[in-house]
Write a protein that holds these residues in place. Structure first.
Motif, PDB file in Angstrom:
ATOM      1  N   PRO A 194       0.836  -1.201   0.000  1.00 47.75           N
ATOM      2  CA  PRO A 194       0.000   0.000   0.000  1.00 47.75           C
ATOM      3  C   PRO A 194       0.872   1.252   0.000  1.00 47.75           C
ATOM      4  CG  PRO A 194      -0.684  -1.540   1.720  1.00 47.75           C
ATOM      5  CD  PRO A 194       0.619  -2.032   1.188  1.00 47.75           C
ATOM      6  N   ALA A 195       0.292   2.353  -0.447  1.00 50.79           N
ATOM      7  CA  ALA A 195       1.039   3.608  -0.453  1.00 50.79           C
ATOM      8  C   ALA A 195       1.490   3.986   0.949  1.00 50.79           C
ATOM      9  CB  ALA A 195       0.181   4.715  -1.061  1.00 50.79           C
ATOM     10  N   ALA A 196       0.700   3.616   1.975  1.00 50.18           N
ATOM     11  CA  ALA A 196       1.054   3.943   3.357  1.00 50.18           C
ATOM     12  C   ALA A 196       2.374   3.299   3.776  1.00 50.18           C
ATOM     13  CB  ALA A 196      -0.064   3.511   4.301  1.00 50.18           C
ATOM     14  N   PHE A 197       2.728   2.160   3.179  1.00 53.03           N
ATOM     15  CA  PHE A 197       4.019   1.503   3.440  1.00 53.03           C
ATOM     16  C   PHE A 197       5.148   2.487   3.164  1.00 53.03           C
ATOM     17  CE2 PHE A 197       7.725  -0.806   2.011  1.00 53.03           C
ATOM     18  CZ  PHE A 197       7.755  -2.023   2.673  1.00 53.03           C
ATOM     19  N   PHE A 198       5.037   3.194   2.046  1.00 56.47           N
ATOM     20  CA  PHE A 198       6.105   4.109   1.640  1.00 56.47           C
ATOM     21  C   PHE A 198       5.996   5.463   2.338  1.00 56.47           C
ATOM     22  CE2 PHE A 198       5.459   1.013  -1.700  1.00 56.47           C
ATOM     23  CZ  PHE A 198       6.746   0.505  -1.846  1.00 56.47           C
ATOM     24  N   ALA A 199       4.774   5.871   2.693  1.00 54.34           N
ATOM     25  CA  ALA A 199       4.616   7.107   3.454  1.00 54.34           C
ATOM     26  C   ALA A 199       5.324   6.993   4.797  1.00 54.34           C
ATOM     27  CB  ALA A 199       3.132   7.410   3.653  1.00 54.34           C
ATOM     28  N   GLU A 200       5.337   5.789   5.372  1.00 51.91           N
ATOM     29  CA  GLU A 200       5.997   5.568   6.648  1.00 51.91           C
ATOM     30  C   GLU A 200       7.510   5.743   6.551  1.00 51.91           C
ATOM     31  OE1 GLU A 200       6.079   4.666  10.756  1.00 51.91           O
ATOM     32  OE2 GLU A 200       4.481   5.261   9.379  1.00 51.91           O
ATOM     33  N   LEU A 201       8.051   5.661   5.335  1.00 52.83           N
ATOM     34  CA  LEU A 201       9.498   5.734   5.142  1.00 52.83           C
ATOM     35  C   LEU A 201      10.016   7.154   4.952  1.00 52.83           C
ATOM     36  CD1 LEU A 201       9.972   2.677   2.744  1.00 52.83           C
ATOM     37  CD2 LEU A 201      10.249   2.747   5.228  1.00 52.83           C
ATOM     38  N   LEU A 202       9.118   8.116   4.881  1.00 51.14           N
ATOM     39  CA  LEU A 202       9.558   9.490   4.671  1.00 51.14           C
ATOM     40  C   LEU A 202      10.472   9.927   5.815  1.00 51.14           C
ATOM     41  CD1 LEU A 202       6.291  11.262   3.446  1.00 51.14           C
ATOM     42  CD2 LEU A 202       8.275  10.580   2.079  1.00 51.14           C
ATOM     43  N   ASP A 224      -1.768   7.389  14.560  1.00 52.30           N
ATOM     44  CA  ASP A 224      -0.390   6.916  14.514  1.00 52.30           C
ATOM     45  C   ASP A 224      -0.040   6.303  13.166  1.00 52.30           C
ATOM     46  OD1 ASP A 224      -1.980   4.683  14.699  1.00 52.30           O
ATOM     47  OD2 ASP A 224      -0.547   3.556  15.921  1.00 52.30           O
ATOM     48  N   ARG A 225      -0.913   6.458  12.183  1.00 47.90           N
ATOM     49  CA  ARG A 225      -0.688   5.817  10.890  1.00 47.90           C
ATOM     50  C   ARG A 225      -0.640   6.853   9.775  1.00 47.90           C
ATOM     51  NH1 ARG A 225      -4.356   0.857   9.012  1.00 47.90           N
ATOM     52  NH2 ARG A 225      -3.324   0.038  10.866  1.00 47.90           N
ATOM     53  N   LYS A 226       0.388   6.759   8.976  1.00 51.90           N
ATOM     54  CA  LYS A 226       0.519   7.679   7.856  1.00 51.90           C
ATOM     55  C   LYS A 226      -0.226   7.149   6.640  1.00 51.90           C
ATOM     56  CE  LYS A 226       4.997   9.458   9.358  1.00 51.90           C
ATOM     57  NZ  LYS A 226       6.412   9.666   9.016  1.00 51.90           N
ATOM     58  N   SER A 227      -0.708   8.041   5.819  1.00 53.81           N
ATOM     59  CA  SER A 227      -1.400   7.642   4.607  1.00 53.81           C
ATOM     60  C   SER A 227      -0.943   8.561   3.484  1.00 53.81           C
ATOM     61  CB  SER A 227      -2.909   7.713   4.823  1.00 53.81           C
ATOM     62  OG  SER A 227      -3.586   7.210   3.688  1.00 53.81           O
ATOM     63  N   VAL A 228      -1.795   8.749   2.518  1.00 56.57           N
ATOM     64  CA  VAL A 228      -1.457   9.625   1.399  1.00 56.57           C
ATOM     65  C   VAL A 228      -2.557  10.662   1.230  1.00 56.57           C
ATOM     66  CG1 VAL A 228      -0.160   7.837   0.197  1.00 56.57           C
ATOM     67  CG2 VAL A 228      -2.593   8.112  -0.273  1.00 56.57           C
ATOM     68  N   ARG A 229      -2.188  11.787   0.655  1.00 52.42           N
ATOM     69  CA  ARG A 229      -3.198  12.788   0.332  1.00 52.42           C
ATOM     70  C   ARG A 229      -4.107  12.251  -0.760  1.00 52.42           C
ATOM     71  NH1 ARG A 229      -1.796  16.918  -2.253  1.00 52.42           N
ATOM     72  NH2 ARG A 229       0.400  16.520  -2.707  1.00 52.42           N
ATOM     73  N   PRO A 230      -5.403  12.519  -0.687  1.00 49.49           N
ATOM     74  CA  PRO A 230      -6.317  12.052  -1.744  1.00 49.49           C
ATOM     75  C   PRO A 230      -5.898  12.574  -3.112  1.00 49.49           C
ATOM     76  CG  PRO A 230      -7.555  12.776   0.167  1.00 49.49           C
ATOM     77  CD  PRO A 230      -6.127  13.174   0.414  1.00 49.49           C
ATOM     78  N   LEU A 287      -1.528   4.813  -7.024  1.00 47.80           N
ATOM     79  CA  LEU A 287      -0.981   6.168  -6.971  1.00 47.80           C
ATOM     80  C   LEU A 287      -0.003   6.416  -8.114  1.00 47.80           C
ATOM     81  CD1 LEU A 287      -0.508   8.894  -5.580  1.00 47.80           C
ATOM     82  CD2 LEU A 287       1.108   7.756  -4.052  1.00 47.80           C
ATOM     83  N   LEU A 288       0.860   5.459  -8.381  1.00 47.12           N
ATOM     84  CA  LEU A 288       1.851   5.639  -9.451  1.00 47.12           C
ATOM     85  C   LEU A 288       1.203   5.763 -10.816  1.00 47.12           C
ATOM     86  CD1 LEU A 288       4.818   3.253  -8.565  1.00 47.12           C
ATOM     87  CD2 LEU A 288       4.872   5.745  -8.699  1.00 47.12           C
ATOM     88  N   PHE A 289       0.229   4.899 -11.096  1.00 51.94           N
ATOM     89  CA  PHE A 289      -0.409   4.948 -12.409  1.00 51.94           C
ATOM     90  C   PHE A 289      -1.192   6.238 -12.617  1.00 51.94           C
ATOM     91  CE2 PHE A 289      -0.562   0.023 -12.514  1.00 51.94           C
ATOM     92  CZ  PHE A 289       0.697  -0.003 -13.082  1.00 51.94           C
ATOM     93  N   MET A 290      -1.662   6.848 -11.535  1.00 53.92           N
ATOM     94  CA  MET A 290      -2.424   8.088 -11.655  1.00 53.92           C
ATOM     95  C   MET A 290      -1.548   9.331 -11.639  1.00 53.92           C
ATOM     96  SD  MET A 290      -5.509   7.174 -12.143  1.00 53.92           S
ATOM     97  CE  MET A 290      -6.185   8.833 -12.098  1.00 53.92           C
ATOM     98  N   ALA A 318       5.135  12.400  -9.971  1.00 57.19           N
ATOM     99  CA  ALA A 318       4.679  13.263  -8.878  1.00 57.19           C
ATOM    100  C   ALA A 318       4.118  12.473  -7.700  1.00 57.19           C
ATOM    101  CB  ALA A 318       3.625  14.233  -9.389  1.00 57.19           C
ATOM    102  N   ALA A 319       4.100  11.145  -7.795  1.00 58.07           N
ATOM    103  CA  ALA A 319       3.457  10.322  -6.760  1.00 58.07           C
ATOM    104  C   ALA A 319       4.056  10.577  -5.381  1.00 58.07           C
ATOM    105  CB  ALA A 319       3.565   8.847  -7.123  1.00 58.07           C
ATOM    106  N   GLY A 320       5.358  10.755  -5.307  1.00 57.91           N
ATOM    107  CA  GLY A 320       5.998  10.944  -4.022  1.00 57.91           C
ATOM    108  C   GLY A 320       5.483  12.146  -3.253  1.00 57.91           C
ATOM    109  N   SER A 321       5.020  13.145  -3.961  1.00 59.23           N
ATOM    110  CA  SER A 321       4.531  14.356  -3.290  1.00 59.23           C
ATOM    111  C   SER A 321       3.189  14.127  -2.603  1.00 59.23           C
ATOM    112  CB  SER A 321       4.401  15.498  -4.307  1.00 59.23           C
ATOM    113  OG  SER A 321       3.396  15.231  -5.275  1.00 59.23           O
ATOM    114  N   PHE A 322       2.536  12.991  -2.864  1.00 60.38           N
ATOM    115  CA  PHE A 322       1.245  12.687  -2.231  1.00 60.38           C
ATOM    116  C   PHE A 322       1.412  11.860  -0.964  1.00 60.38           C
ATOM    117  CE2 PHE A 322      -0.066  14.047  -6.355  1.00 60.38           C
ATOM    118  CZ  PHE A 322      -1.341  14.563  -6.191  1.00 60.38           C
ATOM    119  N   LEU A 323       2.633  11.451  -0.662  1.00 62.03           N
ATOM    120  CA  LEU A 323       2.875  10.725   0.578  1.00 62.03           C
ATOM    121  C   LEU A 323       2.838  11.724   1.726  1.00 62.03           C
ATOM    122  CD1 LEU A 323       5.831   8.417  -0.553  1.00 62.03           C
ATOM    123  CD2 LEU A 323       3.381   7.917  -0.570  1.00 62.03           C
ATOM    124  N   ALA A 324       1.865  11.606   2.592  1.00 61.78           N
ATOM    125  CA  ALA A 324       1.654  12.615   3.632  1.00 61.78           C
ATOM    126  C   ALA A 324       2.537  12.357   4.840  1.00 61.78           C
ATOM    127  CB  ALA A 324       0.184  12.617   4.058  1.00 61.78           C
TER     128      ALA A 324
END
Length: 215
Positions: free
Chosen positions: A13-21, A178-184, A202-205, A209-215
């Motif tokens: 999930p995108a949240a996996f990568f948002a946690e890595l910011l 306590d959980r990170k997600s992504v901007r809609p 997220l990547l296909f859409m 620029a996908a990385g900028s949506f990781l909140a």
């Protein structure tokens, strides 16, 4: 920021990568016991019929005795690669960036790694590059808590944030505090934003620029 410890996941999930910011490194758990109905061998995508899981069949995944996730073999006797690829084409073929990433993903599939862990690792490395998350990946030496000697390494920081099994396919609810997600972001189907989907969505859409949506 401390490093982050996660289990290996299939198209996480995108949240996996948002946690890595901002993390120093990603630790992948290489000595956990395989568990069914987790992101270890499945992901969630959005189709015209709603959210759909894609599951990688594994050899002996249903046996009663415990087996390490890193030892689980992929069952290529089932034509799952073709099914997954056709489903992705149907769901995302018309998105702005499907063709941008399609060849890279197809190249990973045709390698046909024997082990589920190796397939997941290839995919995670690819997504880190796509999201411009430049951090090293380390594998645990044994199953242990983040404070155990298993994490003592010249490359490791002093602390590791344990996020093993923090994300599950059963939980599509908005993230807690306590959980990170992504901007809609605009999605292919439906009017309401669907959280919890694979990073593929997220990547296909959004493409580069996908990385900028990781909140």
């Amino acid at each position: 920021m401390p490093s982050v410890l996660l289990e290996s996941q299939y198209h996480p999930p995108a949240a996996f990568f948002a946690e890595l910011l901002g993390a120093d490194a990603l630790w992948l758990e290489a000595h956990d016991n395989y568990r069914k109905q987790t992101y270890r061998n499945r992901c969630l995508i959005l189709t015209a019929q709603g959210v759909q899981p894609l599951t990688v069949p594994v050899v002996d995944g249903n046996r009663s005795e415990k087996v390490l996730t890193s030892a689980i073999e992929i069952d290529y006797r089932q034509n799952w690669v073709h099914r997954h690829w056709r489903t992705l084409q149907t769901a995302y073929g018309g998105t702005p960036y499907f063709e941008y990433y399609a060849d890279y993903l197809h190249d990973i599939y045709v390698q046909k790694p024997l082990l589920l862990f190796d397939l997941n690792l290839l995919l995670i490395r690819f997504y880190l590059r796509c999201l411009r998350l430049r951090l090293p990946i380390h594998l645990t030496a044994e199953y242990a808590s983040p404070l155990s000697p298993a994490f003592v390494s010249p490359l490791a920081p002093d602390s590791v944030r344990d996020r093993r099994d923090w994300l599950t396919p059963k939980d599509l609810a908005p993230p807690g505090p306590d959980r990170k997600s992504v901007r809609p972001y605009p999605q292919s189907f439906g009017k309401d934003f669907v959280p919890g989907l694979s990073i593929l969505d997220l990547l296909f859409m959004q493409g580069p620029a996908a990385g900028s949506f990781l909140a």
